[in-house]
Design a protein around this motif. Structure first.
Motif, PDB file in Angstrom:
ATOM      1  N   ASP A  22       0.831  -1.226   0.000  1.00  0.00           N
ATOM      2  CA  ASP A  22       0.000   0.000   0.000  1.00  0.00           C
ATOM      3  C   ASP A  22       0.851   1.257   0.000  1.00  0.00           C
ATOM      4  O   ASP A  22       0.783   2.028   0.956  1.00  0.00           O
ATOM      5  N   PRO A  23       1.668   1.518  -1.042  1.00  0.00           N
ATOM      6  CA  PRO A  23       1.795   0.787  -2.304  1.00  0.00           C
ATOM      7  C   PRO A  23       3.016  -0.145  -2.295  1.00  0.00           C
ATOM      8  O   PRO A  23       3.857  -0.069  -1.407  1.00  0.00           O
ATOM      9  N   ILE A  24       3.086  -0.970  -3.340  1.00  0.00           N
ATOM     10  CA  ILE A  24       4.275  -1.800  -3.555  1.00  0.00           C
ATOM     11  C   ILE A  24       5.463  -0.879  -3.852  1.00  0.00           C
ATOM     12  O   ILE A  24       5.302   0.166  -4.488  1.00  0.00           O
ATOM     13  N   HIS A  25       6.659  -1.232  -3.338  1.00  0.00           N
ATOM     14  CA  HIS A  25       7.834  -0.369  -3.526  1.00  0.00           C
ATOM     15  C   HIS A  25       9.076  -1.217  -3.816  1.00  0.00           C
ATOM     16  O   HIS A  25       9.008  -2.456  -3.852  1.00  0.00           O
ATOM     17  N   PHE A  26      10.202  -0.535  -3.978  1.00  0.00           N
ATOM     18  CA  PHE A  26      11.408  -1.237  -4.423  1.00  0.00           C
ATOM     19  C   PHE A  26      11.935  -2.229  -3.385  1.00  0.00           C
ATOM     20  O   PHE A  26      12.578  -3.216  -3.754  1.00  0.00           O
ATOM     21  N   ALA A  27      11.692  -1.986  -2.095  1.00  0.00           N
ATOM     22  CA  ALA A  27      12.173  -2.973  -1.108  1.00  0.00           C
ATOM     23  C   ALA A  27      11.384  -4.277  -1.245  1.00  0.00           C
ATOM     24  O   ALA A  27      11.945  -5.364  -1.092  1.00  0.00           O
ATOM     25  N   HIS A  28      10.071  -4.194  -1.527  1.00  0.00           N
ATOM     26  CA  HIS A  28       9.294  -5.417  -1.777  1.00  0.00           C
ATOM     27  C   HIS A  28       9.885  -6.171  -2.971  1.00  0.00           C
ATOM     28  O   HIS A  28      10.036  -7.397  -2.949  1.00  0.00           O
ATOM     29  N   LEU A  29      10.187  -5.416  -4.016  1.00  0.00           N
ATOM     30  CA  LEU A  29      10.653  -6.052  -5.253  1.00  0.00           C
ATOM     31  C   LEU A  29      12.055  -6.640  -5.083  1.00  0.00           C
ATOM     32  O   LEU A  29      12.340  -7.743  -5.559  1.00  0.00           O
ATOM     33  N   ARG A  30      12.920  -5.926  -4.363  1.00  0.00           N
ATOM     34  CA  ARG A  30      14.254  -6.481  -4.100  1.00  0.00           C
ATOM     35  C   ARG A  30      14.158  -7.694  -3.177  1.00  0.00           C
ATOM     36  O   ARG A  30      14.909  -8.664  -3.339  1.00  0.00           O
ATOM     37  N   LEU A  31      13.244  -7.622  -2.226  1.00  0.00           N
ATOM     38  CA  LEU A  31      13.045  -8.765  -1.325  1.00  0.00           C
ATOM     39  C   LEU A  31      12.690 -10.012  -2.142  1.00  0.00           C
ATOM     40  O   LEU A  31      13.269 -11.088  -1.954  1.00  0.00           O
ATOM     41  N   ALA A  32      11.762  -9.860  -3.049  1.00  0.00           N
ATOM     42  CA  ALA A  32      11.352 -10.997  -3.888  1.00  0.00           C
ATOM     43  C   ALA A  32      12.496 -11.450  -4.794  1.00  0.00           C
ATOM     44  O   ALA A  32      12.799 -12.641  -4.895  1.00  0.00           O
ATOM     45  N   GLU A  33      13.141 -10.493  -5.430  1.00  0.00           N
ATOM     46  CA  GLU A  33      14.198 -10.813  -6.408  1.00  0.00           C
ATOM     47  C   GLU A  33      15.414 -11.447  -5.722  1.00  0.00           C
ATOM     48  O   GLU A  33      15.975 -12.435  -6.208  1.00  0.00           O
ATOM     49  N   GLU A  34      15.799 -10.889  -4.585  1.00  0.00           N
ATOM     50  CA  GLU A  34      16.990 -11.409  -3.902  1.00  0.00           C
ATOM     51  C   GLU A  34      16.688 -12.759  -3.249  1.00  0.00           C
ATOM     52  O   GLU A  34      17.548 -13.632  -3.199  1.00  0.00           O
ATOM     53  N   ALA A  35      15.472 -12.940  -2.761  1.00  0.00           N
ATOM     54  CA  ALA A  35      15.094 -14.250  -2.213  1.00  0.00           C
ATOM     55  C   ALA A  35      15.119 -15.294  -3.331  1.00  0.00           C
ATOM     56  O   ALA A  35      15.604 -16.417  -3.146  1.00  0.00           O
ATOM     57  N   ARG A  36      14.610 -14.925  -4.480  1.00  0.00           N
ATOM     58  CA  ARG A  36      14.573 -15.861  -5.616  1.00  0.00           C
ATOM     59  C   ARG A  36      15.989 -16.336  -5.952  1.00  0.00           C
ATOM     60  O   ARG A  36      16.229 -17.541  -6.103  1.00  0.00           O
ATOM     61  N   GLU A  37      16.910 -15.398  -6.032  1.00  0.00           N
ATOM     62  CA  GLU A  37      18.287 -15.766  -6.370  1.00  0.00           C
ATOM     63  C   GLU A  37      18.982 -16.506  -5.235  1.00  0.00           C
ATOM     64  O   GLU A  37      19.596 -17.550  -5.436  1.00  0.00           O
ATOM     65  N   ALA A  38      18.904 -15.929  -4.031  1.00  0.00           N
ATOM     66  CA  ALA A  38      19.681 -16.472  -2.905  1.00  0.00           C
ATOM     67  C   ALA A  38      19.204 -17.863  -2.505  1.00  0.00           C
ATOM     68  O   ALA A  38      19.991 -18.689  -2.053  1.00  0.00           O
ATOM     69  N   LEU A  39      17.909 -18.118  -2.663  1.00  0.00           N
ATOM     70  CA  LEU A  39      17.341 -19.369  -2.167  1.00  0.00           C
ATOM     71  C   LEU A  39      17.059 -20.365  -3.286  1.00  0.00           C
ATOM     72  O   LEU A  39      16.521 -21.442  -3.042  1.00  0.00           O
ATOM     73  N   GLY A  40      17.402 -20.012  -4.528  1.00  0.00           N
ATOM     74  CA  GLY A  40      17.192 -20.922  -5.650  1.00  0.00           C
ATOM     75  C   GLY A  40      15.722 -21.205  -5.898  1.00  0.00           C
ATOM     76  O   GLY A  40      15.340 -22.344  -6.213  1.00  0.00           O
ATOM     77  N   LEU A  41      14.883 -20.175  -5.775  1.00  0.00           N
ATOM     78  CA  LEU A  41      13.444 -20.369  -5.974  1.00  0.00           C
ATOM     79  C   LEU A  41      13.125 -20.364  -7.461  1.00  0.00           C
ATOM     80  O   LEU A  41      13.757 -19.654  -8.249  1.00  0.00           O
ATOM     81  N   HIS A  42      12.118 -21.140  -7.822  1.00  0.00           N
ATOM     82  CA  HIS A  42      11.677 -21.139  -9.215  1.00  0.00           C
ATOM     83  C   HIS A  42      11.084 -19.784  -9.583  1.00  0.00           C
ATOM     84  O   HIS A  42      11.202 -19.310 -10.708  1.00  0.00           O
ATOM     85  N   GLY A  43      10.437 -19.144  -8.646  1.00  0.00           N
ATOM     86  CA  GLY A  43       9.837 -17.834  -8.850  1.00  0.00           C
ATOM     87  C   GLY A  43       9.219 -17.384  -7.542  1.00  0.00           C
ATOM     88  O   GLY A  43       9.288 -18.098  -6.538  1.00  0.00           O
ATOM     89  N   VAL A  44       8.650 -16.193  -7.560  1.00  0.00           N
ATOM     90  CA  VAL A  44       7.995 -15.675  -6.358  1.00  0.00           C
ATOM     91  C   VAL A  44       6.607 -15.171  -6.727  1.00  0.00           C
ATOM     92  O   VAL A  44       6.443 -14.417  -7.688  1.00  0.00           O
ATOM     93  N   ARG A  45       5.619 -15.602  -5.965  1.00  0.00           N
ATOM     94  CA  ARG A  45       4.251 -15.099  -6.094  1.00  0.00           C
ATOM     95  C   ARG A  45       4.019 -14.008  -5.077  1.00  0.00           C
ATOM     96  O   ARG A  45       4.151 -14.249  -3.873  1.00  0.00           O
ATOM     97  N   LEU A  46       3.665 -12.837  -5.540  1.00  0.00           N
ATOM     98  CA  LEU A  46       3.300 -11.757  -4.638  1.00  0.00           C
ATOM     99  C   LEU A  46       1.803 -11.834  -4.385  1.00  0.00           C
ATOM    100  O   LEU A  46       1.012 -11.977  -5.341  1.00  0.00           O
ATOM    101  N   ILE A  47       1.416 -11.752  -3.127  1.00  0.00           N
ATOM    102  CA  ILE A  47       0.018 -11.959  -2.761  1.00  0.00           C
ATOM    103  C   ILE A  47      -0.494 -10.738  -1.995  1.00  0.00           C
ATOM    104  O   ILE A  47      -0.346 -10.659  -0.766  1.00  0.00           O
TER     105      ILE A  47
END
Ligand code: ATP
Length: 241
Positions: A22-47
């Motif tokens: 409320d609203p989505i911001h760059f820390a949310h997006l970096r959180l998703a992107e860095e988690a995806r890379e660091a943890l070897g995730l197939h992708g991230v669903r934002l809910i």
């Protein structure tokens, strides 16, 4: 994430990032992107939460927050937006959402719930929190201004339910992302993301006071906020989470 790719990677851990956005911001997006890379995730669903519990009415509607999440993630195949909580008539609780996703994705798919350190601290206030680890792993990122890491926990947690939470977390901490593939749920993994002291509260306050919020969130989202006149009133509408 296309359906075909999803089927091909059906055993790969999938990240889940809930939030009011409320609203989505760059820390949310970096959180998703860095988690995806660091943890070897197939992708991230934002809910995006439809009706978030534990806080006042958001500064924008669920449909606006969903639209902004879609704008923010456009063009990134590793991120997708789940509208399940926005469309649901009831309040948005994480454990029932995980049950829905578990039913959709099957019992074996590793699911990784991504939380900032502040959200992890609040976990014992969640509805049916005791059931969380039977449904998903939890990945905890540092957040400026909050206890640095789940690794430091439980010393910093203020929760009255601390002993029960401590017992629930006992023996779950891992540091190797490979462990997330070894089971569908039940582990806690701390990880470091680029520290970004951005919050949606800060952005709402800046906009409400007529200041620029540029470079804290995607231009597409800022344009949407401007076009729809969001956050220009009710500045003190709700406290930060
Ligand atoms: P508000 O200021 O309105 O409380 P917020 O910026 O904290 O909002 P949320 O939508 O409540 O954003 O957060 C969704 C998730 O993103 C939570 O797990 C939260 O911990 C995480 N998160 C938000 N901002 C950051 C940040 N700057 N660093 C790390 N994690 C963050």
């Amino acid at each position: 994430m296309s359906a075909a790719t999803d089927t091909a990677r059906a055993d790969a851990p999938l990240g889940l990032l809930g939030g009011t956005f409320d609203p989505i911001h760059f820390a949310h997006l970096r959180l998703a992107e860095e988690a995806r890379e660091a943890l070897g995730l197939h992708g991230v669903r934002l809910i995006p939460a439809g009706q978030p519990p534990h806080r006042g009415e958001p500064g924008s509607t669920a449909q606006d927050r969903l639209a902004m999440a879609r704008l923010a993630t456009a063009g990134n195949d590793g991120l997708e937006v789940d509208d399940g909580e926005v469309l649901a008539p009831q309040k948005s609780y994480t454990v029932p959402t995980l049950e829905r996703l578990r039913a959709e994705l099957g019992p074996q798919r590793p699911l990784v719930l991504i939380l900032g350190a502040d959200a992890f601290e609040g976990l014992p206030q969640w509805h049916r929190w005791q059931e969380l680890f039977s449904l998903a792993h939890v990945a905890v990122a540092n957040r400026p201004g909050h206890a640095p890491h789940a690794r430091r926990w439980p010393g910093t947690l203020p929760s009255a339910r601390l002993p029960a939470f401590a017992a629930l977390c006992e023996g779950r901490h891992v540091s190797d992302p490979a462990e997330l593939r070894a089971a569908p749920a039940g582990r806690i993994i701390p990880f470091d993301m680029t520290p970004l002291a951005i919050s949606a509260t800060l952005i709402r306050d800046l906009i409400g006071h007529g200041h620029s919020a540029r470079y804290l969130l995607p231009d597409s989202v800022l344009d949407y906020i401007g076009a729809n006149g969001l956050y220009t009133r009710n500045l003190t509408g709700h406290a930060s989470s």
